[in-house]
Design an enzyme around this catalytic site. Sequence first.
Site, PDB file in Angstrom:
ATOM      1  N   ALA A   9      19.770  22.050  42.537  1.00 18.21           N
ATOM      2  CA  ALA A   9      19.759  21.843  41.084  1.00 18.21           C
ATOM      3  C   ALA A   9      20.800  22.683  40.327  1.00 18.21           C
ATOM      4  O   ALA A   9      21.596  22.134  39.555  1.00 18.21           O
ATOM      5  CB  ALA A   9      18.352  22.100  40.558  1.00 18.21           C
ATOM      6  N   ARG A  59      22.319  11.796  39.548  1.00 24.26           N
ATOM      7  CA  ARG A  59      21.013  12.104  40.159  1.00 24.26           C
ATOM      8  C   ARG A  59      20.006  12.349  39.026  1.00 24.26           C
ATOM      9  O   ARG A  59      20.325  13.036  38.057  1.00 24.26           O
ATOM     10  CB  ARG A  59      21.082  13.344  41.076  1.00 24.26           C
ATOM     11  N   ASP A  96      13.473  21.861  40.964  1.00 20.03           N
ATOM     12  CA  ASP A  96      14.485  21.023  40.311  1.00 20.03           C
ATOM     13  C   ASP A  96      14.189  20.816  38.835  1.00 20.03           C
ATOM     14  O   ASP A  96      15.090  20.577  38.034  1.00 20.03           O
ATOM     15  CB  ASP A  96      14.599  19.666  41.010  1.00 20.03           C
ATOM     16  N   LYS A 104      11.972  19.583  46.349  1.00 13.00           N
ATOM     17  CA  LYS A 104      12.233  18.730  47.518  1.00 13.00           C
ATOM     18  C   LYS A 104      10.959  18.155  48.111  1.00 13.00           C
ATOM     19  O   LYS A 104       9.952  18.847  48.213  1.00 13.00           O
ATOM     20  CB  LYS A 104      12.995  19.568  48.549  1.00 13.00           C
TER      21      LYS A 104
HETATM   22  O1  MRU Z   1      18.260  17.014  47.249  1.00 11.85           O
HETATM   23  P1  MRU Z   1      18.678  18.440  47.099  1.00 11.85           P
HETATM   24  O2  MRU Z   1      19.195  19.038  48.354  1.00 11.85           O
HETATM   25  O3  MRU Z   1      19.626  18.629  45.933  1.00 11.85           O
HETATM   26  O4  MRU Z   1      17.332  19.220  46.724  1.00 11.85           O
HETATM   27  C1  MRU Z   1      17.387  20.587  46.459  1.00 11.85           C
HETATM   28  C2  MRU Z   1      16.067  21.190  46.200  1.00 11.85           C
HETATM   29  O5  MRU Z   1      15.047  20.540  46.171  1.00 11.85           O
HETATM   30  C3  MRU Z   1      16.046  22.659  45.877  1.00 11.85           C
HETATM   31  O6  MRU Z   1      14.854  23.252  46.312  1.00 11.85           O
HETATM   32  C4  MRU Z   1      16.178  22.843  44.357  1.00 11.85           C
HETATM   33  O7  MRU Z   1      17.250  22.116  43.860  1.00 11.85           O
HETATM   34  C5  MRU Z   1      16.329  24.271  43.985  1.00 11.85           C
HETATM   35  S1  MRU Z   1      17.890  24.962  44.484  1.00 11.85           S
HETATM   36  C6  MRU Z   1      17.926  26.564  43.879  1.00 11.85           C
END
Ligand code: MRU
Length: 341
Positions: A47, A88, A234, A245
């Site tokens: 994120a 996204r 996120d 995630k």
């Molecule tokens: O699909 P992604 O790899 O972008 O998902 C990332 C996550 O879910 C992380 O846990 C979240 O973005 C936090 S990153 C500090």
Amino acid sequence: MISPIKYHNNKIIIIDQRKLPNKRVYETISDIKSLYNAIKNLKIRGAPLIGIAAAYGVCLSSYLNSKKSNDDYKNSILMDIGFLKSSRPTAINLFNILNKAEKIVKTGKLQQEISIDIIKFAKRIHTDDSNMCEKIGFYGDKLIKNDMHILTHCNTGIFATGGIGTALGIIYKSKLSNKNPIVYIGETRPLLQGARLSAYELSQESIVCFIIPDNARTYIFDKYRIDIVIVGADRIAMNGDTANKIGTFDIAINAKYFNVPFYIAASSTTFDRSIATGIEIPIEMRDDEELYKIGYQGLKNSKVDFINPAFDITPGELINGIITEKGIIYPPYEKNITNFI
Ligand code: MRU
């Protein structure tokens, strides 16, 4: 520290995270469509990092449109901002940062002034994120005791942020304070951010780390020792409901069952002040291809269908605390989040 993104000579240079850890391939991005694809296809992800990439995208757009008349210049950047917003849907950082950039472009008068302001803005977003990671690490480290067994998910480290990371940042800080953390991390199917990115990062810092299949989690909680769970976010609703995630909600249910504290680590930029509960958070559904590529290509043209959500929402009631750069927020979240951020 490896930098997953740089803005240099009017170009964005990223590490293609899809190729890690086997190959470290740098890619130079010099147009907005390529940046959109890099975000959508998770060459660059996490994120906070998506937000930073988008901010540099606005700098790139400003440069690419700089020969146009003032009005055309502004309108072209606003179109690019709209386009990047569609890359996204779940992480709030992308929208918050692009909304702020939109304001700079709309309220700015002359192209020269806007282009300077937008670069300053993007650089500040990047530095601020790095500073926030340090502070999250500082507060989170207070929860970690010597030899703690920590379970985390996905990748929340240097490949997801502008600094040392959120949940992984805390683990780095605890290593620096000689607490000898032992980390368990799910592979994070289908794109394996846990196994490919987090385990790679942790191993570079000589932190003891076990990769586990995502579906071995209950077994690990049951038969091994897990003292604390710390994951990233996120988007967080004002009642503490947290999008992260896919699989995070399962971890929280396991933590509750096995009486293990479950924490979110995220900067205050991850809160969405406009939504009361997690129901309103859009969940990204990704391509079938990511699933059948794992090992059952034979099903590609069959009648079997796929469901591939990228995120889930963990209810605030399963979260013991939210570690931010300003300190740790505890329930009741409805009241405490508003007072905190
Ligand atoms: O699909 P992604 O790899 O972008 O998902 C990332 C996550 O879910 C992380 O846990 C979240 O973005 C936090 S990153 C500090």
